[in-house]
Design a protein around this motif. Sequence first.
Motif, PDB file in Angstrom:
ATOM      1  N   HIS A 198      -5.219  35.730 -10.285  1.00 35.14           N
ATOM      2  CA  HIS A 198      -6.188  35.498 -11.263  1.00 35.14           C
ATOM      3  C   HIS A 198      -6.945  36.798 -11.489  1.00 35.14           C
ATOM      4  CE1 HIS A 198      -9.464  34.039 -13.926  1.00 35.14           C
ATOM      5  NE2 HIS A 198      -8.703  33.460 -14.534  1.00 35.14           N
ATOM      6  N   SER A 202      -7.060  39.009 -15.004  1.00 37.88           N
ATOM      7  CA  SER A 202      -8.147  38.913 -15.769  1.00 37.88           C
ATOM      8  C   SER A 202      -8.824  40.342 -15.814  1.00 37.88           C
ATOM      9  CB  SER A 202      -9.210  37.714 -15.295  1.00 37.88           C
ATOM     10  OG  SER A 202      -9.369  37.969 -14.012  1.00 37.88           O
ATOM     11  N   THR A 247      -4.828  27.626 -13.664  1.00 41.41           N
ATOM     12  CA  THR A 247      -5.913  28.786 -14.026  1.00 41.41           C
ATOM     13  C   THR A 247      -4.892  30.088 -13.879  1.00 41.41           C
ATOM     14  OG1 THR A 247      -7.906  27.834 -13.157  1.00 41.41           O
ATOM     15  CG2 THR A 247      -7.998  30.176 -13.670  1.00 41.41           C
ATOM     16  N   VAL A 248      -4.101  30.201 -13.002  1.00 41.12           N
ATOM     17  CA  VAL A 248      -3.347  31.607 -12.676  1.00 41.12           C
ATOM     18  C   VAL A 248      -2.313  31.280 -13.884  1.00 41.12           C
ATOM     19  CG1 VAL A 248      -1.628  32.759 -11.512  1.00 41.12           C
ATOM     20  CG2 VAL A 248      -3.678  31.875 -10.596  1.00 41.12           C
ATOM     21  N   SER A 251      -3.438  32.258 -17.656  1.00 38.74           N
ATOM     22  CA  SER A 251      -4.201  33.254 -17.694  1.00 38.74           C
ATOM     23  C   SER A 251      -3.786  34.435 -18.572  1.00 38.74           C
ATOM     24  CB  SER A 251      -4.529  33.741 -16.179  1.00 38.74           C
ATOM     25  OG  SER A 251      -3.472  34.232 -15.622  1.00 38.74           O
TER      26      SER A 251
END
Length: 932
Positions: A198, A202, A247-248, A251
């Motif tokens: 992540h 990000s 979340t990954v 993303s």
Amino acid sequence: MAAAAALEAAAPTGALWGLVHDFVMGQQEGPADQVAADVKSGNYTVLQVVEALGSSLENPEPRTRARGIQLLSQVLLHCHTLLLEKEVVHLILFYENRLKDHHLVIPSVLQGLKALSLCVALPSGLAVSVLKAIFQEVHVQSLPQVDRHTVYNIITNFMRTREEELKSLGADFTFGFIQVMDGEKDPRNLLVAFRIVHDLISRDYSLGPFVEELFEVTSCYFPIDFTPPPNDPHGIQREDLILSLRTVLASTPRFAEFLLPLLIEKVDSEVLSAKLDSLQTLNACCAVYGQKELKDFLPSLWASIRRESSQRRTILEMLLGFLKLQQKWSYEDKDQRPLNGFKDQLCSLVFMALTDPSTQLQLVGIRTLTVLGAQPDLLSSEDLELAVGHLYRLSFLEEDSQSCRVAALEASGTLAALYPVAFSSHLVPKLAEELRVGESNLTKGDEPTQCSRHLCCLQALSAVSTHPSIVKETLPLLLQHLWQVNRGNMVAQSSDVIAVCQSLKQMAEKCQQDPESCWYFHQTAIPCLLALAVQASMPEKEPSVLKKVLLEDEVLAAMVSVIGTATTHLSPELAAQSVTHIVPLFLDGNVSFLPENSFPSRFQPFQDDASGQRRLIALLMAFVCSLPRNVEIPQLNQLMRELLELSCCHSCPFSSTAAAKCFAGLLNKHPAGQQLDEFLQLAVDKVEAGLGSGPCRSQAFTLLLWVTKALVLRYHPLSSCLTARLMDLLNDPELGPAAADGFSLLMSDCTDVLTRAGHAEVRIMFRQRFFTDNVPALVQGFHAAPQDVKPNYLKGLSHVLNRLPKPVLLPELPTLLSLLLEALSCPDCVVQLSTLSCLQPLLLEAPQVMSLHVDNLVTKFLNLSSSPSMAVRIAALQCMHALTRLPTPVLLPYKPQVIRALAKPLDDKKRLVRKEAVSARGEWFLLGSPGS
């Protein structure tokens, strides 16, 4: 050993050599802590430890080499902060070379590199060097779990502190990490690995041509299939892995072409958990994917969703995500809008959710309705009538559905601004009838349930007042309700009037967005409130209980908030119109502009015999102290003198305080010049006369405090003289404690006067300047003060430091910490609470400085966790929790003592105290455990 030989060191002492020899030979298992302690205390240097290990590090037997490197690595984990740059360079060269060593040596080498990855003195370029060596020399997935975890920690440490260096590797870093992660199976490691992926995305690391490979190395775990073993000491749950992986996957839009086909496949599977995970992941993707990524997959997605008849909340959440995303797309042709063809199905789904017993489903339904309503020309008049009916019902839910009721009120406000006619036609009449029924019930003194419904109605009326046409309907309803109270037609209490005022304030806040509504509210509501208050203040042969309600402190404070809010956003031109009516009302008794202005006697709030009328000076304060600075106030000289005189009148503390605040608010805005100087001189003379012996000392002190604050905020030169006078009063037997608390007022933001919203002159750095100018004098005064008044200085200092921006306080912490620790021993609960509030963030932001006082901190925090004050007990336990952020080696000696001591507050009679005790004790239990 070429690299070790380059580390120039003095010959080790015999004691050190003995410890090292016994460990390497397997005769002793725990010397690393002892050696590390000796290094920290200065008995040995790290270089001497290396020298003592020399023979074992070059030993031909792998196990012996491994033992030697193990001890060195353990020492480095304790002492890495002490290393110099030259030492770090040679140690990294040595450890990198050892990555080529026997497989038995590698785990200890990785531990050493982990310690070095934490070094502040790490020279530029070595982070890249270490990672290249690991990627090239170590087959990570053949290592045991704990050693793989160490590799992830090394990568994490470098990403946190050496981001730009790692980015210089370009896509090679991403490829190297993919090799490290490929095939990982342990859930403890996967949580760390997912976080690294992540961060790669990000924080904009280069993925190069490896986007698909990075997707493959993470998506192979989807959907997560993990059941924690019984009595798992690590506490990792399936949900933790699901959320981390989600979340990954959600993303970056660059994963869309690979992820969406996978999710569509899983939505259509027979496994319920896979369906649910896929729908929730789709929902998360909506926040980052655009039209470009989704348009080719929308037909397949919609077909899959329509086939599903379970998991309504998840599906609705996902649809909500798509609706929000679709809002960002523009369509010139109305017929091209994709929602038009599905409007009826969407509305049916939303209205079904709004009637469902599930609170969570209702909440998603409310949010979805709000987004649907924001789509231009989508909802029909019939849809809107149904929507308004649902929102009306939800606005009166019982207390256990508070979240739904609040959401329904917010949605009503949003949609009323878009569809004022629908809400005027279908909602406002229902609320008006509800208010009438509520008044009838209050007249009879009915059950609390009816009173609660009455309160909901008031809140709903203010919530929908988001359009000028609606305000013109709802504001008269609320004001008429107040007149009913005043006429004695209802069994009214102060809480009823306060509730109406709270609704009026919320309405005033909404009106600030529109100048027309702002002026309408002001010229309608303010005269009405003033008329009610003036009528209530009139003397009567038999005072009415209802009229007394309107003069209570809390009710007047609620009126102050309405008047202040309604005034702050007036244009200077309109404010100037209003001030010509309101100031003469208070100075001359001119009531001509008030509604129903036939009063039995004259309104003279500044006269000695008008104690009830004096209380209304608070309403004058709310108005004049919220005006724009360039509005000229008529009869200002007379007004200031009247306020000054009233501020030192001891017969009514509420009135005198309001007068002092009003005087200070006007001083703060007054332009520099002769008139300001005259007002200031009058104030100083009044304060000094009042501070002498007599009945007005307390009122004179209050005036001093508010005038000082007014000048501190604008950096007026006289503020330093007045602050010095305030410090003198710390030694006063009568006023000393109040003077100490005064420093809290000087540093705090007010809500009614001297606010930025009310156009006061508030310099942006006034707290920093006050700290610089006055804290040295406070410290000096503390040391010179008699023992019985020292707590006053500690309290004043604690208030200043507690409200100071932490970046300003941190450099001064070493010199002030001893005083803060002394303040914790002060018996005053206010001092204790203020000091604890100051120390808690410092434990998180300055752990190295705080570590030097850990013994004192542990003792004092544990003592205060048994304080008679619940607030102090809670704050002390929060500080005990924050202590765990200090370096673990510093805290470990206290662990048994703390765990025993924290068993007592687990049985505290207050639930909030027990909750903090559980949280703090749990962190101390985990202290020093692997992975903590």
